[in-house]
Design an enzyme around this catalytic site. Sequence first.
Site, PDB file in Angstrom:
ATOM      1  N   TYR A  33       0.961  -0.908  -0.371  1.00  0.00           N
ATOM      2  CA  TYR A  33      -0.318  -0.338  -0.430  1.00  0.00           C
ATOM      3  C   TYR A  33       1.197   1.313   0.291  1.00  0.00           C
ATOM      4  CZ  TYR A  33       0.740   0.769   5.284  1.00  0.00           C
ATOM      5  OH  TYR A  33       1.018   1.357   6.594  1.00  0.00           O
ATOM      6  N   ARG A  99      -7.181 -21.366  -1.666  1.00  0.00           N
ATOM      7  CA  ARG A  99      -6.110 -20.730  -0.578  1.00  0.00           C
ATOM      8  C   ARG A  99      -5.161 -21.368  -0.369  1.00  0.00           C
ATOM      9  NH1 ARG A  99      -4.470 -21.961   4.300  1.00  0.00           N
ATOM     10  NH2 ARG A  99      -3.754 -19.550   5.309  1.00  0.00           N
ATOM     11  N   HIS A 101      -0.641 -20.681  -0.440  1.00  0.00           N
ATOM     12  CA  HIS A 101       0.733 -19.994  -0.107  1.00  0.00           C
ATOM     13  C   HIS A 101       1.511 -20.050  -1.331  1.00  0.00           C
ATOM     14  CE1 HIS A 101      -0.365 -21.470   4.228  1.00  0.00           C
ATOM     15  NE2 HIS A 101       1.124 -20.795   4.536  1.00  0.00           N
ATOM     16  N   LYS A 144       6.797  -1.643   1.904  1.00  0.00           N
ATOM     17  CA  LYS A 144       5.137  -1.236   2.341  1.00  0.00           C
ATOM     18  C   LYS A 144       4.073  -2.286   2.218  1.00  0.00           C
ATOM     19  CE  LYS A 144       3.290   3.772   3.242  1.00  0.00           C
ATOM     20  NZ  LYS A 144       3.053   3.304   4.655  1.00  0.00           N
ATOM     21  N   GLU A 176      13.605   3.081  13.671  1.00  0.00           N
ATOM     22  CA  GLU A 176      12.272   3.623  13.307  1.00  0.00           C
ATOM     23  C   GLU A 176      10.520   3.356  14.724  1.00  0.00           C
ATOM     24  OE1 GLU A 176      10.121   2.885   9.788  1.00  0.00           O
ATOM     25  OE2 GLU A 176      10.114   0.786   9.816  1.00  0.00           O
ATOM     26  N   LEU A 200      10.898   1.478   7.351  1.00  0.00           N
ATOM     27  CA  LEU A 200      10.123   2.305   6.140  1.00  0.00           C
ATOM     28  C   LEU A 200      10.899   3.021   5.574  1.00  0.00           C
ATOM     29  CD1 LEU A 200       7.888   1.642   3.638  1.00  0.00           C
ATOM     30  CD2 LEU A 200       6.888   3.180   5.166  1.00  0.00           C
TER      31      LEU A 200
HETATM   32  N1  PDD Z   1       2.818   5.082   7.387  1.00  0.00           N
HETATM   33  N2  PDD Z   1       7.355   3.970   8.526  1.00  0.00           N
HETATM   34  C1  PDD Z   1       6.574   3.025   8.641  1.00  0.00           C
HETATM   35  C2  PDD Z   1       6.805   1.766   9.883  1.00  0.00           C
HETATM   36  C3  PDD Z   1       4.988   4.104   8.294  1.00  0.00           C
HETATM   37  O1  PDD Z   1       3.853   2.776   8.422  1.00  0.00           O
HETATM   38  C4  PDD Z   1       5.597   4.815   8.119  1.00  0.00           C
HETATM   39  C5  PDD Z   1       4.351   5.628   7.292  1.00  0.00           C
HETATM   40  C6  PDD Z   1       6.523   5.538   7.828  1.00  0.00           C
HETATM   41  C7  PDD Z   1       6.379   6.838   7.326  1.00  0.00           C
HETATM   42  O2  PDD Z   1       6.508   7.071   5.987  1.00  0.00           O
HETATM   43  P1  PDD Z   1       5.879   8.367   5.146  1.00  0.00           P
HETATM   44  O3  PDD Z   1       6.556   9.396   5.638  1.00  0.00           O
HETATM   45  O4  PDD Z   1       6.251   7.905   3.450  1.00  0.00           O
HETATM   46  O5  PDD Z   1       4.983   8.420   5.611  1.00  0.00           O
HETATM   47  C8  PDD Z   1       7.083   4.962   8.432  1.00  0.00           C
HETATM   48  C9  PDD Z   1       1.528   5.387   7.301  1.00  0.00           C
HETATM   49  C10 PDD Z   1       1.782   7.194   7.471  1.00  0.00           C
HETATM   50  C11 PDD Z   1       0.254   4.417   7.465  1.00  0.00           C
HETATM   51  O6  PDD Z   1       0.908   3.219   7.417  1.00  0.00           O
HETATM   52  O7  PDD Z   1      -0.780   4.982   7.520  1.00  0.00           O
END
Ligand code: PDD
Length: 279
Positions: A33, A99, A101, A144, A176, A200
């Site tokens: 996403y 289903r 994997h 992501k 993070e 991320l």
């Molecule tokens: N999440 N690290 C993680 C684990 C995140 O889920 C996010 C953002 C970030 C920051 O990334 P960015 O600056 O590109 O939003 C870092 C989004 C907002 C969410 O999951 O809703």
Amino acid sequence: MTAQVYLNGEYLPLADAKVSVLDRGFLFGDGVYEVIPAYRGRLFRLEDHIARLNNSLNGIRLPLPHSVTDWEAIFRPLLENDIDQSVYLQITRGYAPKRDHGFPEQVVPTIFAMSSELKPFAGRTSGIKAVTLDDTRWQRCNIKAITLLGNILLRQEAIDQGGAEAILVRNGYVVEGAASNLFAVLDSELITPPKSHEILPGITRDVILELAAANNIPFREDVIALEALENASEVWVTSSIREIVPVVELDGRLIGNGKPGPIWKRMDDLLQAYKTSLT
Ligand code: PDD
């Protein structure tokens, strides 16, 4: 007007947007996403978000042919010019007849997008409490992925402890937040952990580093030991949705004087000015 969403080539009311219970997103969390802010109808750093999306799609072996222009055309009908919004885009490996994997032979991805109003996060100006927790997520945090159980359980643990974010620790280093990147000010220098499979690659993070470089704010991408964070004069968590959020209390101890710090203030001003310059 009823909110319209995009699903597999169509725009329809949210209540009419349906996917099969055999969709691999539903059964396996097999998808990726993006969350993209749109300020007054303008998508923020769209190219960067799409580049990250393509990395995520390649990471799960589901490349798509869409260009930035194709994505922009998909999002356009979801945008409004008089409010700030966030666009949520989710792509899964789609419906499979049973289903299993292993990947299905025929893959038709499910592509879903919706927008919602983006209201300022109150903690951005007041600061938030955060807690440090062991990072129990997987080894591919640069993707992501919609499979967010690790992040969700960590965020909820932070909430249960009275915090608004969890700051995650791997091998003695902070990496993070549960849904944010991390910055610390140590000896007047802004530091954020380097990009790797442990974090991320946040778009907000990139913008902050660019603004720091352009405005002579000393900065460095480097690992941050948990003990170092305890001596930081400022700690921030950053994301597209909450922007730059100062952490004023960590594990029950005040950071600095327990108020958002001067470097946060400077960077927040720079980010707000940068956003305004684009709209
Ligand atoms: N999440 N690290 C993680 C684990 C995140 O889920 C996010 C953002 C970030 C920051 O990334 P960015 O600056 O590109 O939003 C870092 C989004 C907002 C969410 O999951 O809703």
